[in-house]
Design an enzyme around this catalytic site. Structure first.
Site, PDB file in Angstrom:
ATOM      1  N   ASP A  30       0.860  -1.193   0.000  1.00 35.90           N
ATOM      2  CA  ASP A  30       0.000   0.000   0.000  1.00 35.90           C
ATOM      3  C   ASP A  30       0.893   1.240   0.000  1.00 35.90           C
ATOM      4  O   ASP A  30       1.870   1.314   0.761  1.00 35.90           O
ATOM      5  CB  ASP A  30      -0.921  -0.021   1.230  1.00 35.90           C
ATOM      6  CG  ASP A  30      -2.067   0.982   1.122  1.00 35.90           C
ATOM      7  OD1 ASP A  30      -1.799   2.197   0.946  1.00 35.90           O
ATOM      8  OD2 ASP A  30      -3.226   0.567   1.221  1.00 35.90           O
ATOM      9  N   HIS A  46     -11.400  -8.910 -12.047  1.00 37.04           N
ATOM     10  CA  HIS A  46     -12.022  -7.718 -11.451  1.00 37.04           C
ATOM     11  C   HIS A  46     -13.375  -8.042 -10.828  1.00 37.04           C
ATOM     12  O   HIS A  46     -14.292  -8.487 -11.520  1.00 37.04           O
ATOM     13  CB  HIS A  46     -12.210  -6.611 -12.504  1.00 37.04           C
ATOM     14  CG  HIS A  46     -12.866  -5.383 -11.941  1.00 37.04           C
ATOM     15  ND1 HIS A  46     -12.138  -4.321 -11.463  1.00 37.04           N
ATOM     16  CD2 HIS A  46     -14.175  -5.081 -11.725  1.00 37.04           C
ATOM     17  CE1 HIS A  46     -12.971  -3.405 -10.991  1.00 37.04           C
ATOM     18  NE2 HIS A  46     -14.205  -3.849 -11.142  1.00 37.04           N
ATOM     19  N   ASN A  84     -12.783  -3.371   3.240  1.00 33.72           N
ATOM     20  CA  ASN A  84     -13.764  -2.291   3.294  1.00 33.72           C
ATOM     21  C   ASN A  84     -14.788  -2.522   2.192  1.00 33.72           C
ATOM     22  O   ASN A  84     -14.417  -2.754   1.035  1.00 33.72           O
ATOM     23  CB  ASN A  84     -13.079  -0.931   3.097  1.00 33.72           C
ATOM     24  CG  ASN A  84     -12.239  -0.525   4.292  1.00 33.72           C
ATOM     25  OD1 ASN A  84     -12.615  -0.778   5.432  1.00 33.72           O
ATOM     26  ND2 ASN A  84     -11.101   0.096   4.039  1.00 33.72           N
ATOM     27  N   GLY A  90     -15.237   3.737   3.892  1.00 39.22           N
ATOM     28  CA  GLY A  90     -13.914   4.137   3.419  1.00 39.22           C
ATOM     29  C   GLY A  90     -13.393   3.408   2.204  1.00 39.22           C
ATOM     30  O   GLY A  90     -12.228   3.597   1.835  1.00 39.22           O
ATOM     31  N   THR A  92     -12.348   3.125  -1.287  1.00 37.35           N
ATOM     32  CA  THR A  92     -12.057   4.151  -2.289  1.00 37.35           C
ATOM     33  C   THR A  92     -11.701   3.545  -3.644  1.00 37.35           C
ATOM     34  O   THR A  92     -11.802   4.220  -4.665  1.00 37.35           O
ATOM     35  CB  THR A  92     -10.894   5.058  -1.844  1.00 37.35           C
ATOM     36  OG1 THR A  92      -9.738   4.249  -1.605  1.00 37.35           O
ATOM     37  CG2 THR A  92     -11.256   5.833  -0.576  1.00 37.35           C
ATOM     38  N   HIS A  95     -12.118  -2.248  -6.787  1.00 43.30           N
ATOM     39  CA  HIS A  95     -11.635  -3.579  -7.167  1.00 43.30           C
ATOM     40  C   HIS A  95     -11.324  -4.209  -5.815  1.00 43.30           C
ATOM     41  O   HIS A  95     -10.437  -3.738  -5.106  1.00 43.30           O
ATOM     42  CB  HIS A  95     -10.383  -3.475  -8.048  1.00 43.30           C
ATOM     43  CG  HIS A  95      -9.793  -4.785  -8.479  1.00 43.30           C
ATOM     44  ND1 HIS A  95      -9.397  -5.043  -9.787  1.00 43.30           N
ATOM     45  CD2 HIS A  95      -9.494  -5.904  -7.790  1.00 43.30           C
ATOM     46  CE1 HIS A  95      -8.891  -6.257  -9.877  1.00 43.30           C
ATOM     47  NE2 HIS A  95      -8.929  -6.805  -8.660  1.00 43.30           N
ATOM     48  N   HIS A  97     -10.237  -5.705  -2.477  1.00 40.97           N
ATOM     49  CA  HIS A  97      -8.871  -5.898  -1.986  1.00 40.97           C
ATOM     50  C   HIS A  97      -8.894  -6.146  -0.490  1.00 40.97           C
ATOM     51  O   HIS A  97      -9.687  -5.534   0.239  1.00 40.97           O
ATOM     52  CB  HIS A  97      -7.989  -4.667  -2.293  1.00 40.97           C
ATOM     53  CG  HIS A  97      -8.602  -3.375  -1.893  1.00 40.97           C
ATOM     54  ND1 HIS A  97      -9.560  -2.742  -2.671  1.00 40.97           N
ATOM     55  CD2 HIS A  97      -8.424  -2.579  -0.806  1.00 40.97           C
ATOM     56  CE1 HIS A  97      -9.924  -1.619  -2.081  1.00 40.97           C
ATOM     57  NE2 HIS A  97      -9.267  -1.502  -0.925  1.00 40.97           N
ATOM     58  N   HIS A  99      -6.787  -5.664   2.882  1.00 44.81           N
ATOM     59  CA  HIS A  99      -5.651  -5.032   3.541  1.00 44.81           C
ATOM     60  C   HIS A  99      -5.071  -6.056   4.511  1.00 44.81           C
ATOM     61  O   HIS A  99      -5.795  -6.557   5.385  1.00 44.81           O
ATOM     62  CB  HIS A  99      -6.099  -3.814   4.359  1.00 44.81           C
ATOM     63  CG  HIS A  99      -6.692  -2.689   3.573  1.00 44.81           C
ATOM     64  ND1 HIS A  99      -5.985  -1.538   3.277  1.00 44.81           N
ATOM     65  CD2 HIS A  99      -7.913  -2.525   3.025  1.00 44.81           C
ATOM     66  CE1 HIS A  99      -6.763  -0.710   2.589  1.00 44.81           C
ATOM     67  NE2 HIS A  99      -7.939  -1.277   2.428  1.00 44.81           N
TER      68      HIS A  99
HETATM   69  P1  AMP Z   1      -9.754   1.253   0.483  1.00 47.62           P
HETATM   70  O1  AMP Z   1      -9.870   2.576   1.188  1.00 47.62           O
HETATM   71  O2  AMP Z   1     -10.117   0.063   1.354  1.00 47.62           O
HETATM   72  O3  AMP Z   1     -10.482   1.229  -0.848  1.00 47.62           O
HETATM   73  O4  AMP Z   1      -8.226   1.049   0.202  1.00 47.62           O
HETATM   74  C1  AMP Z   1      -7.579   1.565  -0.917  1.00 47.62           C
HETATM   75  C2  AMP Z   1      -6.123   1.534  -0.607  1.00 47.62           C
HETATM   76  O5  AMP Z   1      -5.413   1.552  -1.814  1.00 47.62           O
HETATM   77  C3  AMP Z   1      -5.622   2.714   0.231  1.00 47.62           C
HETATM   78  O6  AMP Z   1      -5.034   2.224   1.429  1.00 47.62           O
HETATM   79  C4  AMP Z   1      -4.607   3.395  -0.691  1.00 47.62           C
HETATM   80  O7  AMP Z   1      -3.487   3.873   0.026  1.00 47.62           O
HETATM   81  C5  AMP Z   1      -4.241   2.269  -1.624  1.00 47.62           C
HETATM   82  N1  AMP Z   1      -3.798   2.649  -2.953  1.00 47.62           N
HETATM   83  C6  AMP Z   1      -4.444   3.457  -3.840  1.00 47.62           C
HETATM   84  N2  AMP Z   1      -3.773   3.518  -5.005  1.00 47.62           N
HETATM   85  C7  AMP Z   1      -2.688   2.719  -4.860  1.00 47.62           C
HETATM   86  C8  AMP Z   1      -1.598   2.360  -5.705  1.00 47.62           C
HETATM   87  N3  AMP Z   1      -1.498   2.824  -6.969  1.00 47.62           N
HETATM   88  N4  AMP Z   1      -0.645   1.522  -5.222  1.00 47.62           N
HETATM   89  C9  AMP Z   1      -0.737   1.039  -3.970  1.00 47.62           C
HETATM   90  N5  AMP Z   1      -1.744   1.321  -3.116  1.00 47.62           N
HETATM   91  C10 AMP Z   1      -2.700   2.161  -3.553  1.00 47.62           C
HETATM   92 ZN    ZN Z   2     -10.122  -3.985 -11.433  1.00 43.62          ZN
END
Ligand code: AMP
Ligand code: ZN
Length: 111
Positions: A30, A46, A84, A90, A92, A95, A97, A99
């Protein structure tokens, strides 16, 4: 062409710090880490969020196995895994993922 940033990371079209990869899962650091270890693990296919991913049991199981295997490779015995789901908590990047966080103390319940 996809506009999804995590699809582009999986495809190697935008750079990332890769941590782990197998047939189903791709993991990378991240860029805004919230712990000493903060890795994002995504399915290569996706899906927008966890409910969407759950419709594909093979991809869902593959993602969980990827989390297990990268933790084992990195020697992580204790780690927190967070999905999330929805902008209201939160999310954002739409796709799905996981954490994977480790290397600091974590309270329970999370704040
Ligand atoms: P979420 O808020 O659960 O959608 O998490 C999105 C996460 O993606 C955040 O912790 C961002 O810091 C991380 N993030 C966004 N763009 C990138 C990127 N290009 N490379 C690595 N992490 C990213
Ligand atoms: Zn995707």
């Amino acid at each position: 062409m996809t506009e999804c940033v995590f699809c582009k990371i999986v495809a190697g079209e935008i750079p990332s710090t890769k941590v782990y990869e197998d047939d189903h899962a791709f993991a990378f650091a991240d860029t805004n880490p919230q712990a000493e270890t903060h890795v994002l693990v995504v399915p290569k296919k996706h899906y927008a969020d966890l409910p969407d991913l759950a419709n594909d049991p093979e991809a869902a199981a593959g993602l969980l196995a990827g989390i297990r295997d990268l933790a084992q490779e990195k020697g992580l015995s204790d780690f927190r895994t967070v999905f999330n789901t929805g902008a209201g908590v939160g999310q954002t990047v739409f796709h799905v993922h996981a954490h994977v966080l480790a290397g600091r103390s974590f309270g329970w319940p999370p704040g």
